[in-house]
Design an enzyme around this catalytic site. Sequence first.
Site, PDB file in Angstrom:
ATOM      1  CG  HIS A  99      -2.250   0.828   0.726  1.00 23.03           C
ATOM      2  ND1 HIS A  99      -1.933   1.891   1.217  1.00 23.03           N
ATOM      3  CD2 HIS A  99      -3.243   1.073   0.666  1.00 23.03           C
ATOM      4  CE1 HIS A  99      -2.716   2.739   1.382  1.00 23.03           C
ATOM      5  NE2 HIS A  99      -3.881   1.785   0.566  1.00 23.03           N
TER       6      HIS A  99
ATOM      7  CD  GLU B 232      -5.439   2.162  -2.966  1.00 27.11           C
ATOM      8  OE1 GLU B 232      -6.323   1.837  -3.320  1.00 27.11           O
ATOM      9  OE2 GLU B 232      -4.082   1.921  -2.516  1.00 27.11           O
TER      10      GLU B 232
HETATM   11  P1  PGA Z   1      -9.725   5.793   0.070  1.00 23.59           P
HETATM   12  O1  PGA Z   1      -8.490   4.722   0.271  1.00 23.59           O
HETATM   13  O2  PGA Z   1     -10.831   4.998  -1.018  1.00 23.59           O
HETATM   14  O3  PGA Z   1     -10.313   6.669   1.564  1.00 23.59           O
HETATM   15  O4  PGA Z   1      -9.046   6.731  -0.922  1.00 23.59           O
HETATM   16  C1  PGA Z   1      -8.375   3.254  -0.263  1.00 23.59           C
HETATM   17  C2  PGA Z   1      -7.305   3.341  -0.276  1.00 23.59           C
HETATM   18  O5  PGA Z   1      -5.781   3.579   0.280  1.00 23.59           O
HETATM   19  O6  PGA Z   1      -6.491   1.689   0.033  1.00 23.59           O
END
Ligand code: PGA
Length: 250
Positions: free
Chosen positions: A93, A163
């Site tokens: 992450h 992401e």
């Molecule tokens: P968010 O976070 O949905 O608050 O943008 C997603 C993540 O960091 O996994």
Amino acid sequence: MSKKIIIANWKSNPASLKEAVLLAQKTDRAVSKYRSIEVIIAPPFPFLAATKEVLKKTKLGAQNVFWSGGPYTGEVSPTQLKNLGVGYVIVGHSERKIYLGETDELINKKVRAILEIGMSAVLCVGERERIGSEIPAVVGEQLKKALKGVNKKFAKRLLVAYEPVWAISTQPHARPDTPDSAFRAKLYIKRVLAGLYGRSVSEAIRVIYGGSVNSKNISGFLREGKMEGALVGGASLNVQEFAALTRAVR
Ligand code: PGA
């Protein structure tokens, strides 16, 4: 076709065990009627065991792991998570890279440990900046480095979460990606995976989207973006919003 997967990443929330159990219970109940979706709840470590007790329809995930057991002060081992009933572990992450300096090498060790012990790794990849519409090559590089030495037979247990860092709701000026560019990212990721493991494995690995997902934009990511699920941060802490989000998936 495999089920769409929605992963609730609670990050370092909530503040107490009592609140965590309540949130897990309510979330589990709210999403239990949707059979065609797989919902994973990933609470912080101190709440894993108690959360597990109240989950009926949803599955348990973790937000991190170390690559081994042994003399590693403060770390949690893959075996400990497995024995607790954790099926999915988020790894790579961007918050761990930014605030804790996690490297590609460490991420690779973790991915291998998670897959080899029989859990699913939810591998996050994504660029910090995007200029223009092209998906930056760094996404492919992160993927290749994280999967170095990962055997094809384990790769099937992998999930990739695209992401883009700038889209995560806690980033300054965050905005969700568009379904169209998420789709391009998915094609790119599948192509890299096909290069590593061949087409059939690449097709079996689910690619999901994360970054400011909510009940309003989720269907765009799944329909036009052809994403196979979502990694949800902020919106997973509000039961009503998360229920509306899963309703939109169904
Ligand atoms: P968010 O976070 O949905 O608050 O943008 C997603 C993540 O960091 O996994």
